[in-house]
Design an enzyme around this catalytic site. Structure first.
Site, PDB file in Angstrom:
ATOM      1  N   GLU A 112       1.228  -2.856   1.038  1.00 24.04           N
ATOM      2  CA  GLU A 112       0.687  -1.508   1.257  1.00 24.04           C
ATOM      3  C   GLU A 112      -0.546  -1.520   2.152  1.00 24.04           C
ATOM      4  O   GLU A 112      -1.012  -0.468   2.581  1.00 24.04           O
ATOM      5  CB  GLU A 112       0.388  -0.840  -0.096  1.00 24.04           C
ATOM      6  CG  GLU A 112      -0.849  -1.341  -0.846  1.00 24.04           C
ATOM      7  CD  GLU A 112      -0.648  -2.645  -1.628  1.00 24.04           C
ATOM      8  OE1 GLU A 112       0.389  -3.303  -1.436  1.00 24.04           O
ATOM      9  OE2 GLU A 112      -1.546  -2.991  -2.416  1.00 24.04           O
ATOM     10  N   CYS A 141       0.715  -8.856  -5.868  1.00 21.82           N
ATOM     11  CA  CYS A 141      -0.549  -9.555  -6.126  1.00 21.82           C
ATOM     12  C   CYS A 141      -0.634 -10.024  -7.585  1.00 21.82           C
ATOM     13  O   CYS A 141       0.142 -10.870  -7.998  1.00 21.82           O
ATOM     14  CB  CYS A 141      -1.735  -8.683  -5.718  1.00 21.82           C
ATOM     15  SG  CYS A 141      -3.269  -9.628  -5.580  1.00 21.82           S
ATOM     16  N   HIS A 177      -0.520  -7.914  -0.047  1.00 21.17           N
ATOM     17  CA  HIS A 177      -0.443  -6.470  -0.293  1.00 21.17           C
ATOM     18  C   HIS A 177       0.354  -5.800   0.821  1.00 21.17           C
ATOM     19  O   HIS A 177      -0.223  -5.489   1.868  1.00 21.17           O
ATOM     20  CB  HIS A 177      -1.848  -5.870  -0.359  1.00 21.17           C
ATOM     21  CG  HIS A 177      -2.602  -6.254  -1.595  1.00 21.17           C
ATOM     22  ND1 HIS A 177      -2.481  -5.554  -2.772  1.00 21.17           N
ATOM     23  CD2 HIS A 177      -3.435  -7.284  -1.856  1.00 21.17           C
ATOM     24  CE1 HIS A 177      -3.236  -6.126  -3.698  1.00 21.17           C
ATOM     25  NE2 HIS A 177      -3.826  -7.184  -3.164  1.00 21.17           N
TER      26      HIS A 177
END
Lengths: 217, 234
Positions: free
Chosen positions: A201, A98, A199
């Site tokens: 994650e 990001c 992202h």
């Protein structure tokens, strides 16, 4: 119900079987969402060190540079701590996420900021064209034109999670692109430097596979 | 791309297990609201947030008992991606600016409980127990201008009735605002989700009981929405 079963199995594989004996460092600096990255790595069997120590960062097998924040103040912090030169000099696989990816570019329209410059590109601000173009671009969107090592076993059209108001245009380093207002770089790759605008994650099992691919570089 | 969000109230069973299960089933976001959070319960709540965050791989919004910047920080450190404020924003609108300045607008979801009476929509405090003189459309716009990243609108007229979302009010909100709108209250069957996206112009639809009691399995809902040409993550 078959779909549900399949999701269970792939998730169980990721959590239970994959274990990595390696030294992964998450860079600690004044921008957030370090916890989410740490949790995602733990689900993959990695206990990362969260650190700003130059020695530990240089000695790591893999370096992750996460980020949610504002470009100008973050670059100022990185310069004051000498972290800017250190990060550019690293030779191990390095993943920016990001804001991390945007800071790896040459410069950003956010506050007219000079960035780290691993990728010789300028980060631009999204300009809405119609009312439906909401900025920030927030939510799930699809990956296209996949290439490079991060996207092994990932098919075009898979969804990943984005939150950003600035973007890197499609360029020579683009490893995946996404369409939102304009086509932009969802991921970049050059030598040991990898970066995702989305992202991983927070991107379900697709994101887990991408992180796993990075750990296996 | 339209989102399907699962809201998980504390009373709805083991939140960690439920969060993990819905994340596996394909929910696009998990919203965890602790409507009972008192001062004493904050520590337990924060630990619970952390345990949920460790077990899910989708965006995670947390609300309940957030009154100041320190509360936001505590929950973000615990692993929340966004926080949702409701009564505290109505009482202290400045809190929205503070959160947006400290952590960015994308962190700040402003939740609004509103009821339509006398042909106008009024905002309510304290989980719908206390009526205010603030009107839905004005307040939602003000919240956006102060820096909210998303509006989570619950229609108290539709909540729990399972007869569809407040599509007319949602479409008005969507036209007036430039930030994403999450619709809440009224989901009873799959068609209601298609309606809230097509007629209500919502960016995401939130539901609890229809998922929790297995009335609508999320994979089945998503296949249905695809067949209606609505873009969802499968």
């Amino acid at each position: 119900m078959q779909t549900k079963r399949k999701l269970h199995d792939s998730q169980a594989t990721n959590i239970a079987i994959v274990r990595y004996k390696m030294n992964v460092v998450i860079i600690k600096y004044n921008a957030g969402n370090i916890r989410s990255v740490d949790f995602a790595l733990k689900r993959l069997g990695v206990n990362a060190q969260i650190t700003d120590s130059a020695e530990q960062i240089q000695g790591a097998d893999k370096v992750i540079f996460p980020g949610v924040g504002e470009a100008g103040s973050t670059m100022q912090f990185l310069r004051q701590t000498g972290m800017d030169k250190l990060l550019k000099s690293l030779h191990q696989p390095f993943l920016g996420i990001c804001l991390g990816m945007q800071l790896m570019c040459h410069s950003s329209e956010e506050g007219g900021t000079d960035c780290l410059g691993m990728f010789d590109e300028n980060v631009k601000r999204f300009v809405p064209q119609v009312h439906a173009d909401k900025v920030p671009h927030m939510g799930w969107n699809q990956l296209e034109n996949l290439k490079g090592k991060l996207f092994r076993d990932i098919k075009a059209g898979e969804f990943v999670y984005f939150v950003h108001s600035f973007y890197v245009p499609v360029c020579d380093f683009t490893a995946a692109s996404t369409q939102y207002i304009v086509p932009f770089s969802a991921a970049l790759e050059k030598d040991n430097f990898y970066a995702t605008q989305f992202h991983p994650e927070k991107s379900g099992s697709v994101g887990e596979t991408i992180l796993k691919n990075f750990l296996e570089l | 791309m339209k989102g399907i969000n699962f809201v998980n109230l504390r009373e709805a069973g083991d939140p960690v297990e439920l969060g993990r299960e819905y994340s596996r089933q394909g929910a696009d976001e998990l919203v965890f609201l602790d409507i009972t959070a008192s001062y004493e319960e904050r520590k337990t709540f924060t630990e619970l947030v952390s345990r949920i965050a460790a077990n899910i791989n989708i965006p995670f919004t947390v609300g309940g008992g957030i009154n100041e910047i320190e509360d936001v920080e505590r929950l973000l450190v615990a692993g929340a991606d966004k926080i949702s404020i409701n009564s505290s924003a109505l009482l202290h609108p400045q809190l929205i600016e503070n959160i947006a300045t400290h952590f960015g607008s994308q962190v700040c979801v402003v939740a609004i409980d509103a009821r339509e009476d006398d042909k106008d929509w009024f905002c309510y405090l304290k989980g719908g127990r206390e009526r205010t003189e603030k009107k839905l459309f004005e307040w939602a716009y003000e919240a956006q201008e102060r820096g909210a990243g998303e509006i989570l609108f619950t229609s108290m007229n539709h909540d729990g009735v399972k007869n569809g979302y407040a599509n007319e009010a949602l479409a008005r909100l969507s036209n007036k605002l430039s930030i994403p709108i999450i619709a809440s209250g009224g989901a009873g069957k799959k068609e209601h989700f298609a309606d809230v996206f097509l007629k209500g112009k919502a960016d995401a639809a939130l539901a609890a009981s229809v998922f929790h009691f297995g009335e609508i399995p999320i994979p089945e809902l998503k296949s249905y929405l695809c067949s209606r040409n609505i873009t969802v993550r499968i």
